[in-house]
Design a protein around this motif. Structure first.
Motif, PDB file in Angstrom:
ATOM      1  N   MET A 154       0.828  -1.199   0.000  1.00 35.45           N
ATOM      2  CA  MET A 154       0.000   0.000   0.000  1.00 35.45           C
ATOM      3  C   MET A 154       0.870   1.260   0.000  1.00 35.45           C
ATOM      4  N   GLY A 155       2.027   1.175   0.664  1.00 28.79           N
ATOM      5  CA  GLY A 155       2.956   2.305   0.642  1.00 28.79           C
ATOM      6  C   GLY A 155       3.454   2.592  -0.754  1.00 28.79           C
ATOM      7  N   LYS A 156       3.789   1.527  -1.480  1.00 31.33           N
ATOM      8  CA  LYS A 156       4.232   1.677  -2.876  1.00 31.33           C
ATOM      9  C   LYS A 156       3.125   2.288  -3.720  1.00 31.33           C
ATOM     10  N   LYS A 157       1.926   1.811  -3.515  1.00 27.79           N
ATOM     11  CA  LYS A 157       0.782   2.294  -4.284  1.00 27.79           C
ATOM     12  C   LYS A 157       0.555   3.792  -4.028  1.00 27.79           C
ATOM     13  N   ALA A 158       0.702   4.190  -2.768  1.00 25.73           N
ATOM     14  CA  ALA A 158       0.492   5.588  -2.411  1.00 25.73           C
ATOM     15  C   ALA A 158       1.572   6.491  -2.992  1.00 25.73           C
ATOM     16  N   ALA A 159       2.788   5.940  -3.149  1.00 27.23           N
ATOM     17  CA  ALA A 159       3.917   6.761  -3.593  1.00 27.23           C
ATOM     18  C   ALA A 159       4.098   6.776  -5.103  1.00 27.23           C
ATOM     19  N   THR A 160       3.389   5.911  -5.827  1.00 27.86           N
ATOM     20  CA  THR A 160       3.555   5.843  -7.281  1.00 27.86           C
ATOM     21  C   THR A 160       2.944   7.065  -7.955  1.00 27.86           C
ATOM     22  N   THR A 182      -3.848  11.974  -2.852  1.00 23.11           N
ATOM     23  CA  THR A 182      -3.430  10.628  -2.466  1.00 23.11           C
ATOM     24  C   THR A 182      -4.281   9.569  -3.161  1.00 23.11           C
ATOM     25  N   ASP A 183      -3.755   8.361  -3.211  1.00 20.93           N
ATOM     26  CA  ASP A 183      -4.499   7.242  -3.777  1.00 20.93           C
ATOM     27  C   ASP A 183      -5.613   6.843  -2.802  1.00 20.93           C
ATOM     28  N   PRO A 184      -6.881   6.869  -3.213  1.00 20.78           N
ATOM     29  CA  PRO A 184      -8.003   6.620  -2.290  1.00 20.78           C
ATOM     30  C   PRO A 184      -7.916   5.279  -1.560  1.00 20.78           C
ATOM     31  N   GLU A 185      -7.533   4.217  -2.269  1.00 24.34           N
ATOM     32  CA  GLU A 185      -7.490   2.887  -1.652  1.00 24.34           C
ATOM     33  C   GLU A 185      -6.434   2.816  -0.548  1.00 24.34           C
ATOM     34  N   SER A 186      -5.223   3.306  -0.834  1.00 25.45           N
ATOM     35  CA  SER A 186      -4.152   3.249   0.168  1.00 25.45           C
ATOM     36  C   SER A 186      -4.439   4.203   1.323  1.00 25.45           C
ATOM     37  N   LEU A 187      -5.024   5.372   1.031  1.00 25.84           N
ATOM     38  CA  LEU A 187      -5.372   6.322   2.088  1.00 25.84           C
ATOM     39  C   LEU A 187      -6.395   5.712   3.040  1.00 25.84           C
ATOM     40  N   ALA A 207      -4.295  11.029  13.253  1.00 19.61           N
ATOM     41  CA  ALA A 207      -4.183  10.054  12.160  1.00 19.61           C
ATOM     42  C   ALA A 207      -3.435  10.657  10.977  1.00 19.61           C
ATOM     43  N   ALA A 208      -3.737  11.924  10.672  1.00 19.66           N
ATOM     44  CA  ALA A 208      -3.079  12.594   9.537  1.00 19.66           C
ATOM     45  C   ALA A 208      -1.582  12.744   9.787  1.00 19.66           C
ATOM     46  N   GLN A 209      -1.194  13.108  11.027  1.00 23.92           N
ATOM     47  CA  GLN A 209       0.225  13.263  11.344  1.00 23.92           C
ATOM     48  C   GLN A 209       0.952  11.919  11.298  1.00 23.92           C
ATOM     49  N   ALA A 210       0.293  10.869  11.752  1.00 17.21           N
ATOM     50  CA  ALA A 210       0.896   9.532  11.689  1.00 17.21           C
ATOM     51  C   ALA A 210       1.103   9.100  10.243  1.00 17.21           C
ATOM     52  N   LEU A 211       0.125   9.408   9.399  1.00 12.65           N
ATOM     53  CA  LEU A 211       0.251   9.117   7.969  1.00 12.65           C
ATOM     54  C   LEU A 211       1.419   9.882   7.363  1.00 12.65           C
ATOM     55  N   LEU A 212       1.500  11.171   7.705  1.00 12.62           N
ATOM     56  CA  LEU A 212       2.576  12.009   7.185  1.00 12.62           C
ATOM     57  C   LEU A 212       3.932  11.475   7.623  1.00 12.62           C
ATOM     58  N   PHE A 213       4.006  11.042   8.885  1.00  9.71           N
ATOM     59  CA  PHE A 213       5.250  10.499   9.431  1.00  9.71           C
ATOM     60  C   PHE A 213       5.721   9.296   8.610  1.00  9.71           C
ATOM     61  N   PHE A 214       4.763   8.463   8.214  1.00  8.68           N
ATOM     62  CA  PHE A 214       5.087   7.267   7.426  1.00  8.68           C
ATOM     63  C   PHE A 214       5.479   7.643   6.000  1.00  8.68           C
ATOM     64  N   PHE A 215       4.626   8.411   5.328  1.00  6.61           N
ATOM     65  CA  PHE A 215       4.855   8.723   3.920  1.00  6.61           C
ATOM     66  C   PHE A 215       6.078   9.615   3.715  1.00  6.61           C
ATOM     67  N   ALA A 216       6.315  10.534   4.663  1.00  9.45           N
ATOM     68  CA  ALA A 216       7.450  11.451   4.520  1.00  9.45           C
ATOM     69  C   ALA A 216       8.775  10.703   4.561  1.00  9.45           C
ATOM     70  N   GLY A 217       8.789   9.543   5.226  1.00 11.12           N
ATOM     71  CA  GLY A 217      10.027   8.780   5.326  1.00 11.12           C
ATOM     72  C   GLY A 217      10.058   7.536   4.463  1.00 11.12           C
ATOM     73  N   PHE A 218       9.127   7.417   3.539  1.00  9.23           N
ATOM     74  CA  PHE A 218       9.028   6.197   2.723  1.00  9.23           C
ATOM     75  C   PHE A 218       9.958   6.296   1.505  1.00  9.23           C
ATOM     76  N   ASP A 219       9.596   7.102   0.526  1.00 11.00           N
ATOM     77  CA  ASP A 219      10.431   7.282  -0.666  1.00 11.00           C
ATOM     78  C   ASP A 219      11.645   8.154  -0.395  1.00 11.00           C
ATOM     79  N   THR A 220      11.526   9.083   0.540  1.00 18.06           N
ATOM     80  CA  THR A 220      12.624  10.011   0.787  1.00 18.06           C
ATOM     81  C   THR A 220      13.858   9.301   1.344  1.00 18.06           C
ATOM     82  N   ILE A 221      13.646   8.383   2.298  1.00 15.32           N
ATOM     83  CA  ILE A 221      14.779   7.640   2.864  1.00 15.32           C
ATOM     84  C   ILE A 221      15.402   6.728   1.805  1.00 15.32           C
ATOM     85  N   GLU A 222      14.552   6.116   0.982  1.00 12.92           N
ATOM     86  CA  GLU A 222      15.064   5.287  -0.115  1.00 12.92           C
ATOM     87  C   GLU A 222      15.973   6.120  -1.016  1.00 12.92           C
ATOM     88  N   SER A 223      15.519   7.326  -1.367  1.00 11.18           N
ATOM     89  CA  SER A 223      16.299   8.212  -2.228  1.00 11.18           C
ATOM     90  C   SER A 223      17.623   8.582  -1.574  1.00 11.18           C
TER      91      SER A 223
END
Length: 322
Positions: A1-7, A34-39, A113-129
């Motif tokens: 779902m993280g991948k789906k949200a970041a694509t 955002t992608d509705p399903e992953s959100l 919930a929004a801040q927890a989501l941001l915490f996850f997404f902000a460190g998903f693709d960015t850390i990979e990069s």
């Protein structure tokens, strides 16, 4: 779902453009970036966790979500002596209009919930990069890699190949290397802010009215010779204590600045430093036959990434030499 949200897709790009140019129209149409399903998946997951943690006898967890719930209940305590400049700017009660409101109002369950989501997404693709380009620069700069190994290996040997949080914070050259990677390859090319009051740009006749969206070119600032001598050369010395003291702090923006800076900055830096330290401790990183020099960037993501992955060679490091 993280991948789906970041694509990144063409449709999402068009929606982002609409939000930027006609925000009221985009909201009126009920569009979401955002992608509705992953959100929906992540929102339900977090909401379920919040309810479970409020049950009598629920296990206490020392994590970000628990901290948010404690802040909501007015139980959080902040020791400002442990905070850096970035974090002090982001404290809720720093004199901003937000800080003057009740935390229970600011941090309702939806906001938590929004801040927890941001915490996850902000460190998903960015850390990979960050980790991809860190490995890339290690391979292209063997002198930098060797200097980093000379700092990291003895510290990890003392801890039998492990790394404590305290030890990570003491590795000065590692901090310089990570900062230079973020300068040279910022995961996000730009950030934006909205004017909350009328602002006259210094030394000009330009006046920005309230509500103006300002796009800040992170990549452009990071490669400006006004702030960084030889900006197209990868050089961790850009972030020596002496050089940092000469430079305006807002000339470095991988996490943004001010009250809206990245909520997961400390976590992201600790995570990245630990990963890079283990990488350098175990391997010598070198270019391979498939390594692209210079690297070609993908246009299918909003985060800086190589178009065909990152191909590098890894050789076991002989730590007995250090």
């Amino acid at each position: 779902m993280g991948k789906k949200a970041a694509t990144f897709t063409l449709f999402r790009g068009m929606k982002a453009l609409l939000f930027l140019i006609f925000p009221k129209l985009a909201k009126g149409l009920g569009l979401s970036l955002t992608d509705p399903e992953s959100l929906d998946f992540f929102t339900k997951l977090i909401e379920t966790n919040i309810q479970k943690r409020r049950e009598p006898g629920a296990q206490k967890r020392h994590d970000f979500l628990e901290m948010m719930l404690e802040a909501q209940a007015g139980q959080s305590k902040v020791d400002e002596k442990e905070l850096d400049t970035f974090e002090k700017d982001a404290i809720l009660d720093n004199g901003s209009t937000v800080g003057k409101r009740e935390l229970s109002v600011v941090l309702d369950d939806t906001t938590v919930a929004a801040q927890a989501l941001l915490f996850f997404f902000a460190g998903f693709d960015t850390i990979e990069s960050l980790l991809l380009f860190s490995a890339y620069e290690l391979a292209l700069n063997p002198d930098v890699q060797e200097k980093l190994a000379q700092e990291v290996v003895p510290v990890m040997q003392e801890n039998k190949g492990d790394l404590t949080y305290e030890a990570t914070q003491k590795l000065e050259y590692l901090d310089m290397f990570v900062s230079e990677t973020l300068r040279f390859h910022p995961p996000a090319f730009a950030t934006e802010r909205k004017c909350t009051q009328e602002y006259k740009v210094p030394d000009s006749d330009v006046v920005l009215p309230i509500g103006t969206q300002v796009l800040i070119p992170i990549n452009g600032i990071h490669h400006d010779e006004k702030y960084y001598p030889e900006p197209e050369k990868f050089n961790p010395e850009h972030f020596s204590a002496e050089n940092k003291a000469k430079r305006h702090p807002y000339a470095f923006l991988p996490f943004g600045q001010g009250p809206r800076n990245c909520i997961a900055m400390r976590f992201a830096l600790t995570e990245a430093k630990a990963a890079i330290a283990h990488l350098v401790y175990n391997f010598k990183v070198e270019p391979s036959e498939k390594t692209q020099i210079p690297v070609k960037l993908s246009n299918k993501t909003t985060i800086k990434k190589p178009v065909d992955g990152m191909w590098l060679s890894f050789q076991s490091r002989d730590t007995s030499l250090y």
